[in-house]
Design a protein around this motif. Structure first.
Motif, PDB file in Angstrom:
ATOM      1  N   ALA A  52       0.704  -1.281  -0.166  1.00  0.00           N
ATOM      2  CA  ALA A  52      -0.066  -0.015   0.120  1.00  0.00           C
ATOM      3  C   ALA A  52       0.878   1.196   0.012  1.00  0.00           C
ATOM      4  CB  ALA A  52      -0.902   0.016   1.221  1.00  0.00           C
ATOM      5  N   ARG A  53       0.234   2.474  -0.403  1.00  0.00           N
ATOM      6  CA  ARG A  53       0.799   3.542  -0.456  1.00  0.00           C
ATOM      7  C   ARG A  53       0.545   3.953   0.933  1.00  0.00           C
ATOM      8  NH1 ARG A  53       2.791   5.651  -5.250  1.00  0.00           N
ATOM      9  NH2 ARG A  53       1.844   4.644  -7.114  1.00  0.00           N
ATOM     10  N   LEU A  54       1.513   4.912   1.631  1.00  0.00           N
ATOM     11  CA  LEU A  54       1.436   5.247   2.926  1.00  0.00           C
ATOM     12  C   LEU A  54       1.116   6.816   3.289  1.00  0.00           C
ATOM     13  CD1 LEU A  54       4.327   3.252   4.891  1.00  0.00           C
ATOM     14  CD2 LEU A  54       2.069   2.577   4.275  1.00  0.00           C
ATOM     15  N   GLY A  55       0.776   7.315   2.144  1.00  0.00           N
ATOM     16  CA  GLY A  55       0.634   8.651   2.360  1.00  0.00           C
ATOM     17  C   GLY A  55       1.663   9.753   2.845  1.00  0.00           C
ATOM     18  N   ALA A  56       1.160  10.796   3.394  1.00  0.00           N
ATOM     19  CA  ALA A  56       2.273  11.899   4.118  1.00  0.00           C
ATOM     20  C   ALA A  56       3.053  11.004   5.201  1.00  0.00           C
ATOM     21  CB  ALA A  56       1.542  13.050   4.692  1.00  0.00           C
ATOM     22  N   ARG A  57       4.144  11.623   5.206  1.00  0.00           N
ATOM     23  CA  ARG A  57       4.770  10.935   6.314  1.00  0.00           C
ATOM     24  C   ARG A  57       5.492  12.164   7.449  1.00  0.00           C
ATOM     25  NH1 ARG A  57       6.818   5.661   5.078  1.00  0.00           N
ATOM     26  NH2 ARG A  57       8.143   5.658   7.082  1.00  0.00           N
ATOM     27  N   PRO A  58       4.680  12.862   8.192  1.00  0.00           N
ATOM     28  CA  PRO A  58       5.340  13.898   8.864  1.00  0.00           C
ATOM     29  C   PRO A  58       6.255  14.035   9.674  1.00  0.00           C
ATOM     30  CG  PRO A  58       3.062  13.342   9.664  1.00  0.00           C
ATOM     31  CD  PRO A  58       3.389  12.602   8.516  1.00  0.00           C
ATOM     32  N   TRP A  59       6.578  12.698  10.318  1.00  0.00           N
ATOM     33  CA  TRP A  59       7.579  12.540  11.232  1.00  0.00           C
ATOM     34  C   TRP A  59       8.896  12.343  10.484  1.00  0.00           C
ATOM     35  CZ3 TRP A  59       7.687  14.346  15.839  1.00  0.00           C
ATOM     36  CH2 TRP A  59       6.272  14.266  16.792  1.00  0.00           C
ATOM     37  N   ARG A  60       8.677  11.724   9.255  1.00  0.00           N
ATOM     38  CA  ARG A  60       9.862  11.785   8.358  1.00  0.00           C
ATOM     39  C   ARG A  60      10.352  13.082   7.879  1.00  0.00           C
ATOM     40  NH1 ARG A  60      10.759   6.855   4.199  1.00  0.00           N
ATOM     41  NH2 ARG A  60      10.893   5.854   6.301  1.00  0.00           N
ATOM     42  N   LEU A  61       9.493  13.687   7.691  1.00  0.00           N
ATOM     43  CA  LEU A  61       9.785  15.183   7.081  1.00  0.00           C
ATOM     44  C   LEU A  61      10.539  16.122   8.452  1.00  0.00           C
ATOM     45  CD1 LEU A  61       6.725  16.325   4.969  1.00  0.00           C
ATOM     46  CD2 LEU A  61       9.030  15.835   3.941  1.00  0.00           C
ATOM     47  N   ALA A  62       9.989  15.718   9.575  1.00  0.00           N
ATOM     48  CA  ALA A  62      10.456  16.492  10.634  1.00  0.00           C
ATOM     49  C   ALA A  62      11.770  16.022  11.125  1.00  0.00           C
ATOM     50  CB  ALA A  62       9.443  16.272  11.867  1.00  0.00           C
ATOM     51  N   CYS A  63      12.121  14.707  10.839  1.00  0.00           N
ATOM     52  CA  CYS A  63      13.461  14.146  10.956  1.00  0.00           C
ATOM     53  C   CYS A  63      14.464  14.925  10.015  1.00  0.00           C
ATOM     54  CB  CYS A  63      13.347  12.825  10.706  1.00  0.00           C
ATOM     55  SG  CYS A  63      15.119  11.961  10.969  1.00  0.00           S
ATOM     56  N   GLY A  64      13.819  15.065   8.727  1.00  0.00           N
ATOM     57  CA  GLY A  64      14.869  15.991   7.686  1.00  0.00           C
ATOM     58  C   GLY A  64      15.073  17.378   8.204  1.00  0.00           C
ATOM     59  N   LEU A  65      14.139  17.930   8.768  1.00  0.00           N
ATOM     60  CA  LEU A  65      14.245  19.438   9.214  1.00  0.00           C
ATOM     61  C   LEU A  65      15.178  19.660  10.263  1.00  0.00           C
ATOM     62  CD1 LEU A  65      11.536  21.564   9.703  1.00  0.00           C
ATOM     63  CD2 LEU A  65      13.050  21.485  11.508  1.00  0.00           C
ATOM     64  N   CYS A  66      15.028  18.534  11.446  1.00  0.00           N
ATOM     65  CA  CYS A  66      16.267  18.381  12.362  1.00  0.00           C
ATOM     66  C   CYS A  66      17.475  18.166  12.020  1.00  0.00           C
ATOM     67  CB  CYS A  66      15.711  17.373  13.503  1.00  0.00           C
ATOM     68  SG  CYS A  66      14.228  17.710  14.364  1.00  0.00           S
ATOM     69  N   LEU A  67      17.511  17.338  10.921  1.00  0.00           N
ATOM     70  CA  LEU A  67      19.050  17.102  10.509  1.00  0.00           C
ATOM     71  C   LEU A  67      19.508  18.165   9.763  1.00  0.00           C
ATOM     72  CD1 LEU A  67      18.392  13.573   9.239  1.00  0.00           C
ATOM     73  CD2 LEU A  67      19.807  13.840  11.050  1.00  0.00           C
ATOM     74  N   GLY A  68      18.921  18.815   9.060  1.00  0.00           N
ATOM     75  CA  GLY A  68      19.107  20.088   8.369  1.00  0.00           C
ATOM     76  C   GLY A  68      19.616  21.286   9.483  1.00  0.00           C
ATOM     77  N   ALA A  69      18.789  21.322  10.629  1.00  0.00           N
ATOM     78  CA  ALA A  69      19.064  22.210  11.559  1.00  0.00           C
ATOM     79  C   ALA A  69      20.443  21.857  12.342  1.00  0.00           C
ATOM     80  CB  ALA A  69      18.006  22.215  12.794  1.00  0.00           C
ATOM     81  N   ALA A  70      20.657  20.508  12.373  1.00  0.00           N
ATOM     82  CA  ALA A  70      21.910  20.007  13.133  1.00  0.00           C
ATOM     83  C   ALA A  70      22.961  20.429  12.380  1.00  0.00           C
ATOM     84  CB  ALA A  70      21.639  18.692  13.431  1.00  0.00           C
ATOM     85  N   MET A  71      22.673  20.324  10.897  1.00  0.00           N
ATOM     86  CA  MET A  71      24.015  20.625   9.964  1.00  0.00           C
ATOM     87  C   MET A  71      24.131  22.163  10.081  1.00  0.00           C
ATOM     88  SD  MET A  71      22.927  18.365   6.612  1.00  0.00           S
ATOM     89  CE  MET A  71      23.720  19.362   5.501  1.00  0.00           C
ATOM     90  N   GLY A  72      23.176  23.027  10.361  1.00  0.00           N
ATOM     91  CA  GLY A  72      23.075  24.396  10.207  1.00  0.00           C
ATOM     92  C   GLY A  72      23.983  24.802  11.688  1.00  0.00           C
ATOM     93  N   VAL A  73      24.319  24.044  12.536  1.00  0.00           N
ATOM     94  CA  VAL A  73      25.138  24.172  13.749  1.00  0.00           C
ATOM     95  C   VAL A  73      26.693  23.698  13.300  1.00  0.00           C
ATOM     96  CG1 VAL A  73      25.469  23.555  16.118  1.00  0.00           C
ATOM     97  CG2 VAL A  73      23.279  23.782  15.468  1.00  0.00           C
ATOM     98  N   LYS A  74      26.681  22.383  12.927  1.00  0.00           N
ATOM     99  CA  LYS A  74      28.112  21.938  12.509  1.00  0.00           C
ATOM    100  C   LYS A  74      27.905  21.111  11.329  1.00  0.00           C
ATOM    101  CE  LYS A  74      31.277  22.356  16.228  1.00  0.00           C
ATOM    102  NZ  LYS A  74      32.289  21.528  17.214  1.00  0.00           N
ATOM    103  N   TRP A  75      28.731  21.307  10.440  1.00  0.00           N
ATOM    104  CA  TRP A  75      28.746  20.485   9.364  1.00  0.00           C
ATOM    105  C   TRP A  75      28.611  18.924   9.448  1.00  0.00           C
ATOM    106  CZ3 TRP A  75      32.407  22.373   4.887  1.00  0.00           C
ATOM    107  CH2 TRP A  75      31.767  23.657   4.442  1.00  0.00           C
ATOM    108  N   SER A  76      29.385  18.455  10.596  1.00  0.00           N
ATOM    109  CA  SER A  76      29.522  17.181  10.671  1.00  0.00           C
ATOM    110  C   SER A  76      28.325  16.323  10.960  1.00  0.00           C
ATOM    111  CB  SER A  76      30.262  16.984  12.055  1.00  0.00           C
ATOM    112  OG  SER A  76      29.819  17.415  13.077  1.00  0.00           O
ATOM    113  N   ALA A  77      27.143  17.050  11.077  1.00  0.00           N
ATOM    114  CA  ALA A  77      25.758  16.332  11.209  1.00  0.00           C
ATOM    115  C   ALA A  77      25.518  15.625   9.793  1.00  0.00           C
ATOM    116  CB  ALA A  77      24.616  17.166  11.580  1.00  0.00           C
ATOM    117  N   VAL A  78      26.043  15.931   8.815  1.00  0.00           N
ATOM    118  CA  VAL A  78      25.776  15.324   7.489  1.00  0.00           C
ATOM    119  C   VAL A  78      26.120  13.810   7.493  1.00  0.00           C
ATOM    120  CG1 VAL A  78      28.000  15.551   6.429  1.00  0.00           C
ATOM    121  CG2 VAL A  78      25.992  15.621   4.601  1.00  0.00           C
ATOM    122  N   TYR A  79      27.137  13.386   8.100  1.00  0.00           N
ATOM    123  CA  TYR A  79      27.076  11.921   8.304  1.00  0.00           C
ATOM    124  C   TYR A  79      26.229  11.229   8.904  1.00  0.00           C
ATOM    125  CZ  TYR A  79      32.135  13.757   7.597  1.00  0.00           C
ATOM    126  OH  TYR A  79      33.059  14.410   7.105  1.00  0.00           O
TER     127      TYR A  79
END
Length: 533
Positions: free
Chosen positions: A237-264
């Motif tokens: 089945a298709r699962l539709g929107a994944r808001p927590w997955r988007l939130a994870c990406g947002l937090c990872l982007g924010a962590a990269m906005g503190v230090k580059w090493s979050a990219v790993y």
């Protein structure tokens, strides 16, 4: 014929007796295989987690403004935060009169958080004039981040292990680790990086649960058989929107906005997410689970772990783009493309700086030494004489802030990684995989730069994964509800004694982590190894 069964997990003494129907073919129903039930003590779980976070908060905010003035790398970041607050970009140092743009080597988000608390509580301007309570201004945001990380890790560990007791155990370990404590009381960036990664971790685990629950519901609604024998089960089945997955990406982007090493860590979490998607579809009986995960979940996966983190990271530089005075801002002229060219050239200069950073420092250390705490960092040290600063010893006193982890967590946690690896190999436990991937992506990249100048506090992002590894093995030691009473008693006593040792060691080292004035002899007793001096 159908039978009922109760699926045991370690919990806080209140088992969730969920009767489920099994077929004669064996195994629990699809939904319980995809999403095991949570503990029922929801209110008690929140109260316990909040209590641990409150203890952590008291420890981190108590005498937060001591020592007065700037110490260690606060000399850089407090000034950068002031520049962002007043100009929108970082300024040259105070000795240069703050008369232009400064070249800084870390993204702005962590300094923006410090700037916000400076705006509320106080700062020191370019003339070195104090406004309000500057120490509280540049340390408050760190204390908030460090306390928040304790609460979030406790809650997410409860979800991972389906146990309030184990969730509280994880929160307690993080609350009483010395390195997390010290980084929560100083105006530098690493606590923001770690907290951003903990938030991303929480969103990743929530997305796993919610996605699998939605998959089970969609299969039930469409009538797709778990064995994958129906026509529509090829991809599931298709699962539709994944808001927590988007939130994870947002937090990872924010962590990269503190230090580059979050990219790993972003790369590691992205790999885990798609692997878990494939695993869920395999459990649901999809015939080609990997291809199904790519087809059904790939677009949102790319948006969450590819596009969104880049957008968020880029947005953290908004102050540089909307002002005119930032470093490199008009190097290539005016206009949008010139600004983008200047920004990209700026990033390349930052990369080259980090790549060639090999200056000597008395507290520099190599990554392998971090795991055994071989070279902690003395952020602050003074030697009050009798009658000074409350020193009542004729032989003199010591006052220090030593950035050092709790040995019971770091030493035992490093050894526990072997057990976590065995847990993954023997059971393919997804929680063990998360611990190993999270630890590896926060640690192994540093081994690629053997000549680079590095410090123990760079290891702070490893800590949540060490804690979760210890929590996993604590759950194994305590056993499930079906284990014998003797096994559960011995396991619970062992885990309880270990937790007490963690707290006692924190209390023992507290004076040298919180700038307490103690006799010099008491300070020497706490210097267990020459590398700690």
């Amino acid at each position: 014929m159908a039978v009922t069964a109760t699926y045991p997990t370690v919990d806080s003494g209140k088992p969730r007796a969920t009767a489920v129907t099994e077929s004669d073919g064996g195994g629990p129903p699809l939904r319980d295989r995809l999403v095991p039930p949570m503990p029922t003590d929801r209110i008690a779980g929140w109260l316990a987690s909040l209590a641990i976070a409150a203890v952590a908060g008291v420890l981190r905010f108590w005498q937060l403004t001591e020592p007065r003035g700037i110490y260690f790398d606060e000399v850089y970041y407090t000034h950068d935060a002031y520049g962002l607050l007043t100009h929108g970009y970082e300024l040259t140092d105070i000795k240069s009169g703050c008369n232009g743009a400064g070249f800084v080597v870390h993204p702005p988000l962590g300094k923006w958080l410090m700037a916000a608390s400076e705006w509320i509580f106080g700062y020191t301007d370019c003339a070195d004039v104090r406004h309000g309570n500057p120490e509280l201004g540049w340390r408050f945001a760190s204390a908030v981040a460090g306390t928040l990380a304790v609460l979030v890790l406790a809650r997410i560990a409860r979800r991972m292990f389906r146990s309030t007791l184990l969730g509280c155990f994880a929160g307690l370990l993080l609350a009483f680790d010395g390195l997390e404590f010290v980084q929560s009381r100083i105006g530098i960036l690493d606590i923001f990086l770690m907290t951003g990664l903990v938030l991303a971790l929480a969103c990743l685990v929530l997305d796993r649960d919610h996605g699998r629950a939605r998959l089970a519901s969609r299969l039930a609604d469409t009538g797709d058989a778990p064995e994958g024998r129906t026509r529509g089960a090829r991809f599931g089945a298709r699962l539709g929107a994944r808001p927590w997955r988007l939130a994870c990406g947002l937090c990872l982007g924010a962590a990269m906005g503190v230090k580059w090493s979050a990219v790993y860590t972003l790369v590691g979490f992205a790999a885990l997410a798609i692997a878990w998607d494939a695993g869920a579809r395999r459990t649901a009986g999809v015939r080609r689970p990997v291809l199904a995960a790519v087809r059904r979940d790939g677009p949102q996966w790319f948006a969450s772990f590819g596009a969104l983190p880049i957008i968020v990271f880029f947005a953290t530089w908004t102050g540089w783009f909307v002002t005119d005075g930032g470093y490199n801002r008009h190097r290539f002229g005016n206009g949008t493309w010139a600004a983008l060219h200047g920004w990209w050239d700026y990033q390349q200069q930052i990369f080259r700086f980090h790549e060639h950073l090999d200056a000597s420092h008395p507290y520099a250390s190599k990554p392998l030494s971090w795991l055994v705490l071989a070279r902690p960092v003395a952020y602050f040290y003074s030697t009050p004489k009798a009658g000074e600063a409350g020193c009542a010893t004729q032989a003199g006193c010591s006052r220090e802030i030593l950035a050092i982890g709790n040995p019971a967590i770091w030493w035992v946690g490093t050894l526990a990684l072997v057990g976590v690896l065995a847990l993954w190999v023997s059971r393919r436990d997804w929680r063990a995989a998360l611990v190993l991937v999270g630890f590896a992506t926060s640690f192994l990249p540093w081994l690629a730069f053997p000549s680079r100048t590095m410090f123990l506090f760079y290891a702070l992002p490893l800590l949540p994964f060490l804690v979760l590894g210890l929590t996993a093995l604590a759950g194994v030691a305590m056993g499930s509800r079906t284990a014998s009473d003797v096994r559960r008693l011995v396991g619970s006593l062992t885990v309880g004694i270990y937790a007490i040792i963690v707290v006692l060691l924190f209390v023992y080292f507290y004076p040298i982590m919180a700038a307490q004035v103690i006799p010099a002899s008491a300070w020497r007793v706490r210097m267990w190894f020459p590398g700690w001096i």
